[in-house]
Design a protein around this motif. Structure first.
Motif, PDB file in Angstrom:
ATOM      1  N   GLU A 180       0.803  -1.221   0.000  1.00 41.26           N
ATOM      2  CA  GLU A 180       0.000   0.000   0.000  1.00 41.26           C
ATOM      3  C   GLU A 180       0.837   1.273   0.000  1.00 41.26           C
ATOM      4  OE1 GLU A 180      -2.876  -0.309   3.127  1.00 41.26           O
ATOM      5  OE2 GLU A 180      -3.903  -1.979   2.147  1.00 41.26           O
ATOM      6  N   VAL A 181       2.145   1.125   0.042  1.00 39.80           N
ATOM      7  CA  VAL A 181       3.009   2.305  -0.027  1.00 39.80           C
ATOM      8  C   VAL A 181       2.958   2.834  -1.457  1.00 39.80           C
ATOM      9  CG1 VAL A 181       5.377   3.151   0.127  1.00 39.80           C
ATOM     10  CG2 VAL A 181       4.534   1.482   1.786  1.00 39.80           C
ATOM     11  N   SER A 182       2.507   4.079  -1.613  1.00 40.19           N
ATOM     12  CA  SER A 182       2.430   4.635  -2.958  1.00 40.19           C
ATOM     13  C   SER A 182       3.800   5.207  -3.352  1.00 40.19           C
ATOM     14  CB  SER A 182       1.372   5.739  -3.011  1.00 40.19           C
ATOM     15  OG  SER A 182       1.550   6.484  -4.194  1.00 40.19           O
ATOM     16  N   ILE A 183       4.425   4.519  -4.298  1.00 40.99           N
ATOM     17  CA  ILE A 183       5.749   4.968  -4.733  1.00 40.99           C
ATOM     18  C   ILE A 183       5.621   6.341  -5.392  1.00 40.99           C
ATOM     19  CG2 ILE A 183       7.783   4.328  -6.088  1.00 40.99           C
ATOM     20  CD1 ILE A 183       7.139   2.342  -3.916  1.00 40.99           C
ATOM     21  N   GLU A 184       4.490   6.555  -6.073  1.00 42.59           N
ATOM     22  CA  GLU A 184       4.264   7.826  -6.757  1.00 42.59           C
ATOM     23  C   GLU A 184       4.214   8.987  -5.755  1.00 42.59           C
ATOM     24  OE1 GLU A 184       0.663   7.865  -8.970  1.00 42.59           O
ATOM     25  OE2 GLU A 184       1.026   9.845  -9.820  1.00 42.59           O
ATOM     26  N   LYS A 185       3.473   8.794  -4.661  1.00 45.54           N
ATOM     27  CA  LYS A 185       3.382   9.868  -3.661  1.00 45.54           C
ATOM     28  C   LYS A 185       4.730  10.062  -2.977  1.00 45.54           C
ATOM     29  CE  LYS A 185      -1.506   9.600  -2.665  1.00 45.54           C
ATOM     30  NZ  LYS A 185      -2.446   8.778  -1.932  1.00 45.54           N
ATOM     31  N   LYS A 244       8.386  13.321  -2.230  1.00 41.83           N
ATOM     32  CA  LYS A 244       9.108  13.703  -1.003  1.00 41.83           C
ATOM     33  C   LYS A 244      10.613  13.678  -1.281  1.00 41.83           C
ATOM     34  CE  LYS A 244       5.683  11.468   1.949  1.00 41.83           C
ATOM     35  NZ  LYS A 244       5.439  10.291   2.761  1.00 41.83           N
ATOM     36  N   SER A 245      11.375  14.191  -0.317  1.00 45.60           N
ATOM     37  CA  SER A 245      12.832  14.124  -0.503  1.00 45.60           C
ATOM     38  C   SER A 245      13.272  12.663  -0.334  1.00 45.60           C
ATOM     39  CB  SER A 245      13.525  15.012   0.516  1.00 45.60           C
ATOM     40  OG  SER A 245      13.385  14.438   1.791  1.00 45.60           O
ATOM     41  N   ILE A 246      14.442  12.352  -0.889  1.00 47.22           N
ATOM     42  CA  ILE A 246      14.920  10.970  -0.895  1.00 47.22           C
ATOM     43  C   ILE A 246      14.972  10.405   0.535  1.00 47.22           C
ATOM     44  CG2 ILE A 246      16.945   9.549  -1.400  1.00 47.22           C
ATOM     45  CD1 ILE A 246      17.517  11.622  -3.674  1.00 47.22           C
ATOM     46  N   GLY A 289       9.778   9.292 -17.594  1.00 47.10           N
ATOM     47  CA  GLY A 289      10.029   8.937 -18.991  1.00 47.10           C
ATOM     48  C   GLY A 289      10.033  10.205 -19.829  1.00 47.10           C
ATOM     49  N   LEU A 290       9.703  10.072 -21.108  1.00 45.17           N
ATOM     50  CA  LEU A 290       9.677  11.253 -21.968  1.00 45.17           C
ATOM     51  C   LEU A 290       8.464  12.130 -21.664  1.00 45.17           C
ATOM     52  CD1 LEU A 290      10.477  12.979 -24.406  1.00 45.17           C
ATOM     53  CD2 LEU A 290       9.356  11.315 -25.871  1.00 45.17           C
ATOM     54  N   TRP A 291       7.286  11.502 -21.538  1.00 48.52           N
ATOM     55  CA  TRP A 291       6.048  12.268 -21.393  1.00 48.52           C
ATOM     56  C   TRP A 291       5.531  12.315 -19.964  1.00 48.52           C
ATOM     57  CZ3 TRP A 291       5.794  15.001 -25.466  1.00 48.52           C
ATOM     58  CH2 TRP A 291       6.079  14.465 -26.723  1.00 48.52           C
ATOM     59  N   ASP A 292       5.769  11.273 -19.215  1.00 48.85           N
ATOM     60  CA  ASP A 292       5.165  11.198 -17.885  1.00 48.85           C
ATOM     61  C   ASP A 292       5.940  10.193 -17.047  1.00 48.85           C
ATOM     62  OD1 ASP A 292       3.287  11.489 -15.793  1.00 48.85           O
ATOM     63  OD2 ASP A 292       1.705  11.867 -17.246  1.00 48.85           O
ATOM     64  N   ALA A 293       5.328   9.793 -15.945  1.00 54.71           N
ATOM     65  CA  ALA A 293       6.020   8.892 -15.017  1.00 54.71           C
ATOM     66  C   ALA A 293       6.252   7.505 -15.624  1.00 54.71           C
ATOM     67  CB  ALA A 293       5.180   8.752 -13.760  1.00 54.71           C
TER      68      ALA A 293
END
Lengths: 221, 254
Positions: B97-102, B106-108, B134-138
């Motif tokens: 459930e950890v959202s990598i996107e969110k 945050k900072s590293i 990527g080129l256009w998005d995540a």
């Protein structure tokens, strides 16, 4: 004494569900008045989604759904929609239908949702949808509008499916992900990289327009 | 011509009806969407293991979830390599459930780093989420690293908006198979990750252990994948130092 006879009023016959006039709503956009090849609308999505048959099929079905229901809703509301805000009303209805399609795909066809969600969202800006609402649904009855939406949707669909067929076949030797070239013995089929780029879509679309116009004799004035 | 009053009332009613319809649909479909998303994440995690990926194609949703529960165990680490048991709301931390996107926003040092350990029939691997641009998005994915922590067992990549037929090819089996068995370290033992070269159809002997063949027509997406692997796998070094290289492979079922 007058010998005049009064003609009994004849009840106006209701039009057949698929009368000649109504059939034309469906058949015209397929060829003579095709939204892509004749009206040159909806080109952006025709270039973007047509690398493979499967997502193209979902896109085609989504556009048909949005066209039929947006035409129906606008036609039902045509006498109530204020003229000064009609475009924004049309946009709101189209955007709602598109969001519905997106939500349903997200729930029941997650893989396709991931592949197509960007393009499904772009149906909102598809000129064919807005064009039919403005030119037809605002001035016609609901049933005729549904047929018009279906016709234009099918006209759009068959063209993008044809483009996708050639792009997928020449670009990767496959059709609907099935290795057709391999199956018919061309195992060393060299994929054409041009076909998977948007340029390939222009080339295929150009050929389709050329063949179609040489058959129908249509000339731009 | 309608009066302004009519137009305003019409607009308000239309907004209320359409807004109500959309929120209703969102409420009704929400749980199904969450399930679909959860299944998709688990498919991607399992898909980083080549043998599992082949089997996934013939499995239905229930079978995939059962297989996942059987072979994957998980935990969450912070940047310092300390295990994190509770989430921000005070509940139990669940790696899936950890959202990598969110977290990426945050900072590293403040991000959470889930680790999924694969273990089946004596085969083991650490599956690490990776995320980048990527080129256009995540773009994102999962990299399965062998227990030696040096070589890659397999990868599964995904993207938000790369061009179909070009950058979007990172999701194809053909491209992902190129990463199998490649090394994350060079001959001198330095972490270099795996780089996708420019141009396609480069012979394998010219690529070597740290490079894979490129994506014709999608060099910028390939660069994004390179940066993603180089950066994100590196963030796990402290975790590996503490929990794996230290000797004890401490991953427990949660």
């Amino acid at each position: 004494m007058s010998t005049e006879t009064i003609e009994a009023p004849v009840a106006k016959e209701s039009e057949a569900l698929l009368s000649k006039r109504r059939k034309k709503f469906i058949t015209d956009p397929l060829n003579d008045d095709n939204p892509i090849t004749v009206q040159v609308l909806g080109i952006c999505s025709a270039l973007a989604v047509t690398t493979q048959m499967k997502p193209t099929m979902v896109m085609a079905l989504s556009v048909i759904f949005v066209m039929i229901f947006s035409n129906l809703i606008i036609s039902l509301l045509r006498n109530a929609i204020p003229g000064r805000v009609r475009i924004i009303v049309q946009l709101a209805i189209v955007a709602t239908l598109v969001t519905l399609v997106n939500e349903v795909l997200k729930a029941y066809a997650f893989d396709i949702y991931k592949q197509l969600s960007v393009f499904i969202g772009l149906i909102i800006t598809n000129c064919i949808v807005m064009g039919r609402l403005e030119a037809f649904a605002l001035g016609n009855k609901p049933y005729d509008s549904v047929l018009d939406g279906l016709g234009s949707g099918l006209g759009y669909s068959w063209i993008i499916l044809a483009v996708a067929f050639f792009r997928e076949l020449w670009g990767s030797g496959k059709v609907f992900g099935y290795d057709l070239m391999g199956a018919i013995g061309f195992e060393s089929f060299a994929a054409n990289g041009l076909m998977v780029s948007p340029v390939g879509a222009f080339v295929v679309l150009g050929f389709i327009i050329w063949v179609q116009r040489s058959k129908t004799g249509y000339v731009e004035h | 011509m309608q009066s302004n009053r009519y137009i305003i009332i019409f607009s308000l009613v239309l907004t209320a009806v359409l807004g109500g319809l959309l929120s209703g649909v969102s409420q009704v479909l929400g749980p199904t969407q969450k399930k679909a998303q959860d299944l998709d994440t688990k498919k991607q995690i399992l898909g980083a293991i080549p043998a599992e990926k082949e089997a996934l194609a013939d499995m239905d949703a229930e079978a995939i979830l059962a297989r996942y529960a059987e072979v994957i165990s998980s935990q969450v680490s912070d940047f310092q390599g300390n295990l994190v048991d509770t989430n921000e709301k005070g509940g139990r931390m669940i790696a899936e459930e950890v959202s990598i996107e969110k977290n990426y926003k945050k900072s590293i040092e403040d991000r959470m780093y889930p680790v999924f350990k694969y273990s089946a029939n004596g085969n083991e691997a650490y599956i690490l989420p990776v995320y980048g641009a990527g080129l256009w998005d995540a773009i994102w994915g999962f990299v399965a690293v062998n227990p030696d922590l040096k070589s890659v067992k397999g990868v599964s990549f995904d993207h938000k908006g790369e061009t179909p037929g070009l950058g979007a090819r990172i999701t194809s089996d053909e491209i992902q198979a190129r990463y199998r068995g490649k090394s994350l370290y060079d001959d001198n033992g330095n972490f270099v990750a795996i780089t996708m070269v420019k141009g396609e159809k480069t012979p394998e002997d010219r690529l070597g252990p740290n490079k894979v063949d490129g994506l014709a027509g999608a060099t910028l997406t390939a660069n994004g994948v390179n940066d993603m692997l180089l950066n994100y796998i590196n963030y796990y070094q402290k975790y590996f130092d503490k929990h794996v290289r230290g000797g004890a492979m401490t991953l427990n079922n949660q």
